[in-house]
Design a protein around this motif. Sequence first.
Motif, PDB file in Angstrom:
ATOM      1  N   THR A  42       0.823  -1.206   0.000  1.00 52.10           N
ATOM      2  CA  THR A  42       0.000   0.000   0.000  1.00 52.10           C
ATOM      3  C   THR A  42       0.857   1.255   0.000  1.00 52.10           C
ATOM      4  O   THR A  42       0.474   2.282  -0.583  1.00 52.10           O
ATOM      5  CB  THR A  42      -0.933   0.000   1.219  1.00 52.10           C
ATOM      6  N   LEU A  43       2.007   1.199   0.683  1.00 52.73           N
ATOM      7  CA  LEU A  43       2.880   2.368   0.744  1.00 52.73           C
ATOM      8  C   LEU A  43       3.333   2.784  -0.649  1.00 52.73           C
ATOM      9  O   LEU A  43       3.387   3.980  -0.968  1.00 52.73           O
ATOM     10  CB  LEU A  43       4.093   2.072   1.623  1.00 52.73           C
ATOM     11  N   LEU A  44       3.638   1.811  -1.491  1.00 49.55           N
ATOM     12  CA  LEU A  44       4.052   2.120  -2.855  1.00 49.55           C
ATOM     13  C   LEU A  44       2.937   2.848  -3.597  1.00 49.55           C
ATOM     14  O   LEU A  44       3.171   3.850  -4.279  1.00 49.55           O
ATOM     15  CB  LEU A  44       4.431   0.832  -3.584  1.00 49.55           C
ATOM     16  N   ARG A  45       1.711   2.353  -3.456  1.00 45.08           N
ATOM     17  CA  ARG A  45       0.570   3.006  -4.104  1.00 45.08           C
ATOM     18  C   ARG A  45       0.352   4.405  -3.547  1.00 45.08           C
ATOM     19  O   ARG A  45       0.122   5.362  -4.300  1.00 45.08           O
ATOM     20  CB  ARG A  45      -0.693   2.169  -3.899  1.00 45.08           C
ATOM     21  N   THR A  46       0.449   4.541  -2.234  1.00 43.35           N
ATOM     22  CA  THR A  46       0.206   5.839  -1.602  1.00 43.35           C
ATOM     23  C   THR A  46       1.264   6.859  -1.995  1.00 43.35           C
ATOM     24  O   THR A  46       0.953   8.029  -2.240  1.00 43.35           O
ATOM     25  CB  THR A  46       0.166   5.679  -0.076  1.00 43.35           C
ATOM     26  N   LEU A  47       2.516   6.416  -2.056  1.00 46.27           N
ATOM     27  CA  LEU A  47       3.580   7.335  -2.465  1.00 46.27           C
ATOM     28  C   LEU A  47       3.384   7.779  -3.913  1.00 46.27           C
ATOM     29  O   LEU A  47       3.614   8.943  -4.256  1.00 46.27           O
ATOM     30  CB  LEU A  47       4.943   6.659  -2.294  1.00 46.27           C
ATOM     31  N   ALA A  48       2.960   6.839  -4.768  1.00 45.74           N
ATOM     32  CA  ALA A  48       2.694   7.206  -6.159  1.00 45.74           C
ATOM     33  C   ALA A  48       1.537   8.196  -6.244  1.00 45.74           C
ATOM     34  O   ALA A  48       1.597   9.175  -7.009  1.00 45.74           O
ATOM     35  CB  ALA A  48       2.382   5.952  -6.976  1.00 45.74           C
ATOM     36  N   GLN A  49       0.474   7.973  -5.457  1.00 45.83           N
ATOM     37  CA  GLN A  49      -0.646   8.905  -5.426  1.00 45.83           C
ATOM     38  C   GLN A  49      -0.210  10.267  -4.920  1.00 45.83           C
ATOM     39  O   GLN A  49      -0.594  11.310  -5.471  1.00 45.83           O
ATOM     40  CB  GLN A  49      -1.766   8.358  -4.537  1.00 45.83           C
ATOM     41  N   GLY A  50       0.597  10.260  -3.837  1.00 45.77           N
ATOM     42  CA  GLY A  50       1.060  11.527  -3.284  1.00 45.77           C
ATOM     43  C   GLY A  50       1.949  12.290  -4.248  1.00 45.77           C
ATOM     44  O   GLY A  50       1.817  13.514  -4.404  1.00 45.77           O
ATOM     45  N   ALA A  51       2.867  11.575  -4.911  1.00 44.35           N
ATOM     46  CA  ALA A  51       3.739  12.232  -5.883  1.00 44.35           C
ATOM     47  C   ALA A  51       2.935  12.789  -7.046  1.00 44.35           C
ATOM     48  O   ALA A  51       3.208  13.889  -7.551  1.00 44.35           O
ATOM     49  CB  ALA A  51       4.787  11.238  -6.381  1.00 44.35           C
ATOM     50  N   LEU A  52       1.922  12.047  -7.493  1.00 41.36           N
ATOM     51  CA  LEU A  52       1.061  12.527  -8.570  1.00 41.36           C
ATOM     52  C   LEU A  52       0.302  13.780  -8.151  1.00 41.36           C
ATOM     53  O   LEU A  52       0.197  14.742  -8.917  1.00 41.36           O
ATOM     54  CB  LEU A  52       0.079  11.424  -8.965  1.00 41.36           C
ATOM     55  N   PHE A  53      -0.192  13.770  -6.926  1.00 38.46           N
ATOM     56  CA  PHE A  53      -0.936  14.913  -6.403  1.00 38.46           C
ATOM     57  C   PHE A  53      -0.057  16.166  -6.371  1.00 38.46           C
ATOM     58  O   PHE A  53      -0.452  17.249  -6.797  1.00 38.46           O
ATOM     59  CB  PHE A  53      -1.452  14.581  -5.005  1.00 38.46           C
ATOM     60  N   VAL A  54       1.178  15.999  -5.857  1.00 39.79           N
ATOM     61  CA  VAL A  54       2.100  17.131  -5.771  1.00 39.79           C
ATOM     62  C   VAL A  54       2.492  17.617  -7.162  1.00 39.79           C
ATOM     63  O   VAL A  54       2.541  18.823  -7.433  1.00 39.79           O
ATOM     64  CB  VAL A  54       3.350  16.741  -4.957  1.00 39.79           C
ATOM     65  N   LEU A 172      -0.066  -4.795  -4.309  1.00 44.34           N
ATOM     66  CA  LEU A 172       0.777  -4.305  -5.406  1.00 44.34           C
ATOM     67  C   LEU A 172      -0.007  -4.079  -6.700  1.00 44.34           C
ATOM     68  O   LEU A 172       0.341  -3.205  -7.489  1.00 44.34           O
ATOM     69  CB  LEU A 172       1.913  -5.293  -5.671  1.00 44.34           C
ATOM     70  N   VAL A 173      -1.068  -4.861  -6.924  1.00 48.91           N
ATOM     71  CA  VAL A 173      -1.839  -4.726  -8.159  1.00 48.91           C
ATOM     72  C   VAL A 173      -2.415  -3.314  -8.313  1.00 48.91           C
ATOM     73  O   VAL A 173      -2.262  -2.687  -9.370  1.00 48.91           O
ATOM     74  CB  VAL A 173      -2.947  -5.796  -8.222  1.00 48.91           C
ATOM     75  N   PRO A 174      -3.087  -2.747  -7.288  1.00 47.39           N
ATOM     76  CA  PRO A 174      -3.569  -1.367  -7.445  1.00 47.39           C
ATOM     77  C   PRO A 174      -2.433  -0.359  -7.578  1.00 47.39           C
ATOM     78  O   PRO A 174      -2.595   0.679  -8.230  1.00 47.39           O
ATOM     79  CB  PRO A 174      -4.373  -1.123  -6.155  1.00 47.39           C
ATOM     80  N   ALA A 175      -1.281  -0.652  -6.945  1.00 50.43           N
ATOM     81  CA  ALA A 175      -0.157   0.275  -7.033  1.00 50.43           C
ATOM     82  C   ALA A 175       0.326   0.425  -8.465  1.00 50.43           C
ATOM     83  O   ALA A 175       0.802   1.500  -8.867  1.00 50.43           O
ATOM     84  CB  ALA A 175       0.987  -0.195  -6.138  1.00 50.43           C
ATOM     85  N   LEU A 176       0.195  -0.637  -9.258  1.00 53.62           N
ATOM     86  CA  LEU A 176       0.637  -0.587 -10.646  1.00 53.62           C
ATOM     87  C   LEU A 176      -0.080   0.517 -11.417  1.00 53.62           C
ATOM     88  O   LEU A 176       0.537   1.248 -12.204  1.00 53.62           O
ATOM     89  CB  LEU A 176       0.397  -1.947 -11.309  1.00 53.62           C
ATOM     90  N   LEU A 177      -1.385   0.647 -11.196  1.00 55.01           N
ATOM     91  CA  LEU A 177      -2.146   1.678 -11.891  1.00 55.01           C
ATOM     92  C   LEU A 177      -1.633   3.067 -11.545  1.00 55.01           C
ATOM     93  O   LEU A 177      -1.426   3.916 -12.427  1.00 55.01           O
ATOM     94  CB  LEU A 177      -3.630   1.557 -11.550  1.00 55.01           C
ATOM     95  N   HIS A 178      -1.412   3.314 -10.266  1.00 60.69           N
ATOM     96  CA  HIS A 178      -1.005   4.659  -9.846  1.00 60.69           C
ATOM     97  C   HIS A 178       0.427   4.976 -10.268  1.00 60.69           C
ATOM     98  O   HIS A 178       0.750   6.134 -10.542  1.00 60.69           O
ATOM     99  CB  HIS A 178      -1.177   4.791  -8.336  1.00 60.69           C
TER     100      HIS A 178
END
Length: 449
Positions: A42-54, A172-178
Amino acid sequence: MTPVPGGADRPIPGHPDPQPRRTDARRGDGFLRKSGTFFAGTLLRTLAQGALFVLLAREMALDTYGLFVGVTALIAVVSPFASAGAPSLIMQNHADSPAEWDRHLVRGLFVSTVFGCGATVLVTAAGLAIWGADVGLVDLLCLAFADLVAWRLIEAVAASIQVRGRILLAALVPALLHLCRLAAAVVLAVSPGAIALHDWAVASAVTSTVVCVPVLLGGLRGARPAAMRFAGSLAQARTGMLFAVGLSAQSVYNDSDKVMLSRLSTPENAAIYAAAYRVVDLAYTPARSMSAIAYPRFFQAGRSGPRETLRLARRLLPRFLVFSVPMSLLLIAFAWLMPLVFGTEFAAAIPALQWLSVLLVLKSLHYLAADALSGARMQGRRTVCQIGIGVANALLNLWLIPAYGWQGAIVSSLVCDALLAILLWGCLAVSVRRDPAGTSASARPMERV
């Protein structure tokens, strides 16, 4: 919340334990280990979401970003209905007949497709009514499709993987999308000029489709041809809608304020509030991982009624508070970094983050009580409380946002989250008082609203 059951902890259907298991809750070894495994993905997905947001906050014009925040918040409000509770249905059906995982997944994918397309049309029509010519038809369609169809299909596949005990892969599967969405945003960012809403909307839809197709093929790998039947899918959706209504009400009091800020105040106010809220949401990731692992355990405890789910919630509460209280204080102390991360235009996000940090504690309180009610098969009571708070939040926002902007949205969020915690814990206590000791939750039907 998407449930993440552990296969090893699942009871044998038709053979309820005479005494509920408490080993994991007491020792914490299995719980913490699985929470850590899920958190890693989940951390990988969250970091990708956060980086995208920023990245989008820095590369979009402030008014464009405010509109984008409003549209995505509207999508988030509708998104629970896009899957009609398919992930929860997959978990529930798998517990009854694990060997038919492929049939459960196919039904979940069919329901998610039908309801996701309907939700896409609904969001597009609502977006045109709210923002008019400020947001284009194609932009609304692309943004809605990416989150309400492609993302929901990926979520259903992840739920099917979760119930088969592959927790890390499910995260990890949802993290791939982000990660792929982040890569698309980077490509747009290196192009000359600011990122336009239309460019990002099209890129998001294309990227989501490209990721969704192989995930679907991988999720269905090993499925029997006989499982590829849609009969009974829509009938099950009626049960899933009970979960969807509760999740939608939760989305209303989490995201409606962003929609209202972009419409009743200014896009700049919406951007400031959304930036602070996103940081709080990022900080809540470890607790969200613990909640995901604890969720199926509430269903196990609920076989003996609400008394056992209340005991489990009480045992888990100290662990959630040990995390949420210090993290809230850290956000207050380091809020001064907001302009450095998001840009100088976000200086006002410093006090916004400091006030919103209290939500970490409030969310820990009401999520535990809510999951305890669901585990005791009292989802109807949970949903009624969430609907009531959603209505109260909308009314407070209508009053406070036009007068006070993002400050009013913060007051509304804190008041409503605190009230929700009080209502849910009170409802759980009343349920325990009225429920005879030893009554099995499996003997009563799921509550409806």
